[in-house]
Design a protein around this motif. Structure first.
Motif, PDB file in Angstrom:
ATOM      1  N   GLU A  97      14.749  -1.101   5.210  1.00 35.12           N
ATOM      2  CA  GLU A  97      13.310  -1.241   4.961  1.00 35.12           C
ATOM      3  C   GLU A  97      12.889  -0.261   3.877  1.00 35.12           C
ATOM      4  O   GLU A  97      13.452   0.826   3.760  1.00 35.12           O
ATOM      5  CB  GLU A  97      12.494  -0.936   6.234  1.00 35.12           C
ATOM      6  CG  GLU A  97      12.270  -2.145   7.106  1.00 35.12           C
ATOM      7  CD  GLU A  97      11.333  -1.846   8.276  1.00 35.12           C
ATOM      8  OE1 GLU A  97      10.402  -1.033   8.102  1.00 35.12           O
ATOM      9  OE2 GLU A  97      11.548  -2.409   9.358  1.00 35.12           O
ATOM     10  N   ILE A  98      11.875  -0.657   3.108  1.00 35.41           N
ATOM     11  CA  ILE A  98      11.311   0.245   2.091  1.00 35.41           C
ATOM     12  C   ILE A  98      10.068   0.910   2.666  1.00 35.41           C
ATOM     13  O   ILE A  98       9.239   0.257   3.294  1.00 35.41           O
ATOM     14  CB  ILE A  98      10.948  -0.524   0.808  1.00 35.41           C
ATOM     15  CG1 ILE A  98      12.235  -0.999   0.101  1.00 35.41           C
ATOM     16  CG2 ILE A  98      10.133   0.340  -0.139  1.00 35.41           C
ATOM     17  CD1 ILE A  98      12.000  -1.841  -1.127  1.00 35.41           C
ATOM     18  N   VAL A  99       9.976   2.225   2.503  1.00 37.21           N
ATOM     19  CA  VAL A  99       8.780   2.977   2.897  1.00 37.21           C
ATOM     20  C   VAL A  99       8.220   3.630   1.631  1.00 37.21           C
ATOM     21  O   VAL A  99       8.949   4.310   0.901  1.00 37.21           O
ATOM     22  CB  VAL A  99       9.114   4.065   3.946  1.00 37.21           C
ATOM     23  CG1 VAL A  99       7.892   4.931   4.235  1.00 37.21           C
ATOM     24  CG2 VAL A  99       9.625   3.423   5.237  1.00 37.21           C
ATOM     25  N   TYR A 100       6.937   3.394   1.371  1.00 40.93           N
ATOM     26  CA  TYR A 100       6.315   3.945   0.170  1.00 40.93           C
ATOM     27  C   TYR A 100       5.680   5.294   0.487  1.00 40.93           C
ATOM     28  O   TYR A 100       4.941   5.432   1.461  1.00 40.93           O
ATOM     29  CB  TYR A 100       5.263   2.978  -0.377  1.00 40.93           C
ATOM     30  CG  TYR A 100       5.870   1.666  -0.804  1.00 40.93           C
ATOM     31  CD1 TYR A 100       6.680   1.594  -1.933  1.00 40.93           C
ATOM     32  CD2 TYR A 100       5.657   0.510  -0.070  1.00 40.93           C
ATOM     33  CE1 TYR A 100       7.259   0.409  -2.325  1.00 40.93           C
ATOM     34  CE2 TYR A 100       6.232  -0.695  -0.455  1.00 40.93           C
ATOM     35  CZ  TYR A 100       7.035  -0.740  -1.579  1.00 40.93           C
ATOM     36  OH  TYR A 100       7.607  -1.920  -1.958  1.00 40.93           O
ATOM     37  N   LEU A 101       5.995   6.281  -0.347  1.00 41.26           N
ATOM     38  CA  LEU A 101       5.436   7.628  -0.195  1.00 41.26           C
ATOM     39  C   LEU A 101       4.266   7.764  -1.160  1.00 41.26           C
ATOM     40  O   LEU A 101       4.455   7.868  -2.373  1.00 41.26           O
ATOM     41  CB  LEU A 101       6.503   8.680  -0.510  1.00 41.26           C
ATOM     42  CG  LEU A 101       7.799   8.613   0.315  1.00 41.26           C
ATOM     43  CD1 LEU A 101       8.803   9.622  -0.215  1.00 41.26           C
ATOM     44  CD2 LEU A 101       7.521   8.859   1.791  1.00 41.26           C
ATOM     45  N   ASN A 102       3.076   7.703  -0.615  1.00 44.39           N
ATOM     46  CA  ASN A 102       1.870   7.810  -1.431  1.00 44.39           C
ATOM     47  C   ASN A 102       1.313   9.218  -1.270  1.00 44.39           C
ATOM     48  O   ASN A 102       1.124   9.673  -0.139  1.00 44.39           O
ATOM     49  CB  ASN A 102       0.853   6.767  -0.956  1.00 44.39           C
ATOM     50  CG  ASN A 102      -0.156   6.429  -2.019  1.00 44.39           C
ATOM     51  OD1 ASN A 102      -0.765   7.330  -2.578  1.00 44.39           O
ATOM     52  ND2 ASN A 102      -0.326   5.152  -2.290  1.00 44.39           N
ATOM     53  N   PRO A 103       1.031   9.936  -2.369  1.00 45.82           N
ATOM     54  CA  PRO A 103       0.639  11.346  -2.241  1.00 45.82           C
ATOM     55  C   PRO A 103      -0.670  11.575  -1.485  1.00 45.82           C
ATOM     56  O   PRO A 103      -0.891  12.669  -0.983  1.00 45.82           O
ATOM     57  CB  PRO A 103       0.507  11.812  -3.695  1.00 45.82           C
ATOM     58  CG  PRO A 103       0.342  10.564  -4.500  1.00 45.82           C
ATOM     59  CD  PRO A 103       1.089   9.501  -3.778  1.00 45.82           C
ATOM     60  N   ASP A 104      -1.507  10.530  -1.363  1.00 46.98           N
ATOM     61  CA  ASP A 104      -2.799  10.777  -0.715  1.00 46.98           C
ATOM     62  C   ASP A 104      -2.923  10.155   0.680  1.00 46.98           C
ATOM     63  O   ASP A 104      -4.007  10.026   1.208  1.00 46.98           O
ATOM     64  CB  ASP A 104      -3.956  10.295  -1.606  1.00 46.98           C
ATOM     65  CG  ASP A 104      -3.821   8.831  -1.993  1.00 46.98           C
ATOM     66  OD1 ASP A 104      -2.904   8.175  -1.469  1.00 46.98           O
ATOM     67  OD2 ASP A 104      -4.625   8.362  -2.817  1.00 46.98           O
ATOM     68  N   LYS A 105      -1.794   9.753   1.271  1.00 45.44           N
ATOM     69  CA  LYS A 105      -1.869   9.287   2.659  1.00 45.44           C
ATOM     70  C   LYS A 105      -0.528   9.493   3.358  1.00 45.44           C
ATOM     71  O   LYS A 105       0.520   9.488   2.703  1.00 45.44           O
ATOM     72  CB  LYS A 105      -2.296   7.820   2.717  1.00 45.44           C
ATOM     73  CG  LYS A 105      -1.340   6.833   2.089  1.00 45.44           C
ATOM     74  CD  LYS A 105      -1.916   5.418   2.148  1.00 45.44           C
ATOM     75  CE  LYS A 105      -0.974   4.422   1.471  1.00 45.44           C
ATOM     76  NZ  LYS A 105      -1.564   3.080   1.385  1.00 45.44           N
ATOM     77  N   PRO A 106      -0.545   9.676   4.691  1.00 42.10           N
ATOM     78  CA  PRO A 106       0.702   9.890   5.421  1.00 42.10           C
ATOM     79  C   PRO A 106       1.631   8.677   5.300  1.00 42.10           C
ATOM     80  O   PRO A 106       1.169   7.549   5.143  1.00 42.10           O
ATOM     81  CB  PRO A 106       0.247  10.079   6.873  1.00 42.10           C
ATOM     82  CG  PRO A 106      -1.184  10.488   6.775  1.00 42.10           C
ATOM     83  CD  PRO A 106      -1.728   9.781   5.573  1.00 42.10           C
TER      84      PRO A 106
END
Length: 361
Positions: free
Chosen positions: A168-177
């Motif tokens: 699975e791909i998990v996106y790391l967004n700097p402004d949300k957990p």
């Protein structure tokens, strides 16, 4: 290369139905539901305090109020009831996707009923209900009359809640957990997080990275340092088990309406030429873009071919962007095809309109 965009809802984690999960007809016991007495302390101001309307039907017609979590063994059946004449339910979404015959939901005069037969580890998740207050066609949730419980269906063969994929791909967004969703079927299991390369256990300090038994591992403040491939390991009275792998991609795209450009293969065309107009959007990897077109031959129902495609691109330094394109193809160009080609791109934050002109030589 591009991958075709399938129009519709984004895919969720689904579990294919197991063979042998035959339909089990729910048994409607002729038992009058007991009225739940509100505790005296709740009667002080019931308008401000939410009262749970969710109960579990036990043996011999007994009822039990549900705590925040409930642990059962996989294979057990469960019946939940929600008091009220207009009840809405929420439960693990894949049960809907496959129209799973093990699930039965009915609305009776005084309560809503949910029966899940022959449960499996994949049924682990939140089950909730609430009353709908309706005025004509408009309905809203009654915030004071809701019920929710998280049910673990323990299976020692499957410590992790099953998923349909191995990756699975998990996106790391700097402004949300960001959540690595390796949920377990047994709340007492010891779960650790591991990086694949270099091979090491990732420390969960309870501040920046925490473990939530109902969600998985949560990165509170994702950074590009967290990108890479990770997996979870669970132990509970036996050999440890490994979860699927999660590819963590770091994202840094400004939020807002789509960043959109438009270009034609040529802005001047001869009769019988083929012309294609491309509308391009750069955006967040996990945000869908919808395209609409306005073009000169539209009113005369000129046949055109429209194809929507997207792919992920790595912009270096670990940043990932989604490039979405809508391609409008006009074959055998005619005089009526000359004029402005307008593309409207829309995401959750708004829409952007761009245009280009194609003239007849």
């Amino acid at each position: 290369f591009f991958i075709l965009l399938v129009i519709g809802q984004p895919a969720r984690s689904k579990r294919p139905k197991e063979p042998g999960e035959n339909k089990i007809k729910p048994v409607n016991k002729k038992v009058k539901p007991k009225t739940l007495k509100m505790k005296e302390r709740e009667s002080v101001d019931s308008s401000l305090k939410s009262q749970s309307i969710l109960t579990q039907v036990m043996d011999k017609g007994r009822f039990q109020k549900l705590a925040a979590t409930l642990s059962l063994s996989a294979g057990q059946s469960i019946e939940l009831r929600c008091k009220g004449s207009n009840v809405t339910w929420n439960y693990p979404s894949y049960l809907d996707t496959f129209k799973d015959s093990r699930l039965s939901i009915k609305q009776l005069d005084r309560y809503g009923q949910l029966i899940l037969a022959n449960s499996t580890a994949a049924d682990t998740g939140e089950y909730s209900c609430w009353l709908q207050l309706c005025n004509g066609n408009k309905c809203r949730k009654d915030e004071t009359k809701t019920g929710s419980t998280y049910i673990f269906f323990a299976d020692k063969e499957e410590l992790f809640v099953p998923t349909p994929s191995y990756f699975e791909i998990v996106y790391l967004n700097p402004d949300k957990p960001a959540v690595i969703p390796c949920r377990v079927t047994t709340p007492s299991a010891k779960v650790t997080l591991h990086r694949e390369f270099p091979a090491e256990e990732i420390e969960t300090d309870g501040t920046d990275i925490i473990y939530d038994v109902k969600k998985g591992f949560v990165y509170q403040h994702p950074t590009s340092d967290h990108k890479g491939i990770v997996y979870c390991k669970a132990e509970s009275q036996g050999a440890p088990q490994i979860s699927i792998k999660y590819h963590l991609l770091y994202v840094e795209v400004p939020k807002g309406p789509p960043s959109t450009t438009i270009a034609a293969s040529s802005n001047r065309a001869e009769v019988s030429d083929s012309i294609h107009v491309i509308c391009t959007v750069l955006g967040e990897p996990d945000v869908d873009v919808n395209f609409r077109w306005q073009y000169p031959g539209q009113e005369s129902e000129r046949p055109v071919i429209i194809q929507n495609v997207w792919r992920l691109i790595n912009r270096g330094t670990g940043h990932t962007t989604r490039i979405s394109k809508s391609i409008l193809l006009v074959e055998d160009f005619e005089a009526r095809d000359a004029g402005n080609y307008i593309c409207i791109a829309q995401n959750l934050q708004g829409e952007t309109t761009v245009a280009t002109e194609v003239e007849l030589n």
